[in-house]
Design a protein around this motif. Structure first.
Motif, PDB file in Angstrom:
ATOM      1  N   HIS A 183       0.830  -1.210   0.000  1.00 10.84           N
ATOM      2  CA  HIS A 183       0.000   0.000   0.000  1.00 10.84           C
ATOM      3  C   HIS A 183       0.868   1.266   0.000  1.00 10.84           C
ATOM      4  O   HIS A 183       0.640   2.188  -0.787  1.00 10.84           O
ATOM      5  CB  HIS A 183      -0.929  -0.051   1.222  1.00 10.84           C
ATOM      6  CG  HIS A 183      -1.949   1.048   1.253  1.00 10.84           C
ATOM      7  ND1 HIS A 183      -2.584   1.413   2.401  1.00 10.84           N
ATOM      8  CD2 HIS A 183      -2.417   1.880   0.279  1.00 10.84           C
ATOM      9  CE1 HIS A 183      -3.420   2.410   2.122  1.00 10.84           C
ATOM     10  NE2 HIS A 183      -3.335   2.714   0.854  1.00 10.84           N
ATOM     11  N   HIS A 192       1.390   4.308  -2.968  1.00  8.33           N
ATOM     12  CA  HIS A 192       1.346   5.769  -2.788  1.00  8.33           C
ATOM     13  C   HIS A 192       2.618   6.434  -3.325  1.00  8.33           C
ATOM     14  O   HIS A 192       2.562   7.520  -3.892  1.00  8.33           O
ATOM     15  CB  HIS A 192       1.186   6.111  -1.300  1.00  8.33           C
ATOM     16  CG  HIS A 192      -0.233   6.028  -0.807  1.00  8.33           C
ATOM     17  ND1 HIS A 192      -0.845   7.042  -0.118  1.00  8.33           N
ATOM     18  CD2 HIS A 192      -1.156   5.045  -0.908  1.00  8.33           C
ATOM     19  CE1 HIS A 192      -2.094   6.680   0.194  1.00  8.33           C
ATOM     20  NE2 HIS A 192      -2.301   5.466  -0.265  1.00  8.33           N
ATOM     21  N   CYS A 198      -7.130   8.747   1.592  1.00  4.91           N
ATOM     22  CA  CYS A 198      -6.817   7.317   1.460  1.00  4.91           C
ATOM     23  C   CYS A 198      -7.892   6.474   2.148  1.00  4.91           C
ATOM     24  O   CYS A 198      -8.465   6.894   3.152  1.00  4.91           O
ATOM     25  CB  CYS A 198      -5.439   7.058   2.071  1.00  4.91           C
ATOM     26  SG  CYS A 198      -4.978   5.318   2.122  1.00  4.91           S
ATOM     27  N   GLY A 199      -8.151   5.304   1.606  1.00  3.83           N
ATOM     28  CA  GLY A 199      -9.211   4.441   2.125  1.00  3.83           C
ATOM     29  C   GLY A 199      -8.814   3.582   3.308  1.00  3.83           C
ATOM     30  O   GLY A 199      -9.687   3.021   3.997  1.00  3.83           O
ATOM     31  N   HIS A 215      -0.046   1.245   6.411  1.00  4.13           N
ATOM     32  CA  HIS A 215       1.158   1.702   5.723  1.00  4.13           C
ATOM     33  C   HIS A 215       2.418   1.252   6.447  1.00  4.13           C
ATOM     34  O   HIS A 215       2.420   1.128   7.674  1.00  4.13           O
ATOM     35  CB  HIS A 215       1.174   3.235   5.613  1.00  4.13           C
ATOM     36  CG  HIS A 215       0.308   3.755   4.511  1.00  4.13           C
ATOM     37  ND1 HIS A 215       0.666   3.677   3.184  1.00  4.13           N
ATOM     38  CD2 HIS A 215      -0.916   4.343   4.539  1.00  4.13           C
ATOM     39  CE1 HIS A 215      -0.295   4.204   2.446  1.00  4.13           C
ATOM     40  NE2 HIS A 215      -1.268   4.617   3.233  1.00  4.13           N
TER      41      HIS A 215
HETATM   42 ZN    ZN Z   1      -4.138   4.514   0.170  1.00  2.00          ZN
END
Ligand code: ZN
Length: 171
Positions: free
Chosen positions: A54, A58, A129-130, A135
């Motif tokens: 993820h 980004h 962001c969902g 992260h």
């Molecule tokens: Zn994201």
């Protein structure tokens, strides 16, 4: 259901890390749109870790644009992770060479590895962001280092096509 392009290539002989031109489309106006398979892990031998994947998404989206976009020639539309977590799909307008995609990918890996530990991951917040807590910069950097260590090859789709017989047997 139509046979999707990525389902006609043999994933058991697909090398990684690798870049592969998977598909070329033409718009009604004649512009060319390409879909590239950016494969990081050899299929069915492992997966990118969830958080690293993820964060990688980004970072990678921005860095690939930095290295591949050329005004009036090439423009990246989208770079998205595959559901199997072994690579990304990149769609773009233009016709960059395999070597320029390979070089852009390697340069992006160097950018990711060079980020300081306290680097603020772009758009990692609930507004943009969902799953903003999902992260890991360290995992993304491990992934980038792995690619730099292993190197990136250019795969020709024609070399890994499933034969009509094999496709028939899968029906
Ligand atoms: Zn994201």
């Amino acid at each position: 259901m139509p046979l999707i392009d990525s389902f006609v290539v043999d994933h058991t002989v697909m090398p990684a890390p690798a870049v592969r031109l998977a598909k070329i489309m033409k718009t009604p106006h004649g512009d060319e749109i390409e879909i590239w398979d950016l494969r990081f892990i050899k299929p069915n031998t492992g997966m990118m870790p969830e958080k690293g994947l993820h964060t990688f998404e980004h970072l990678f989206a921005g860095f690939m644009r930095d290295h591949l976009n050329e005004p009036g020639k090439t423009e990246v539309i989208d770079i998205s992770p595959m559901g199997c977590k072994t690579g990304f799909y990149m769609s773009l307008v233009g016709t960059p060479s395999g070597e320029s995609v390979r070089k852009a990918l390697l340069a992006s890996m160097q950018d990711i590895v060079a980020l300081p530990e306290n680097f603020k991951i772009p758009a990692a917040n609930p507004l943009q962001c969902g799953s903003y807590k999902l992260h890991s910069l360290a995992e993304a950097q491990d992934l980038a280092s792995m690619v730099l260590e292993q190197g990136v090859v250019i795969t020709d789709s024609a070399d890994i096509m499933l034969s009509p017989d094999k496709l028939k047997a899968l029906e």
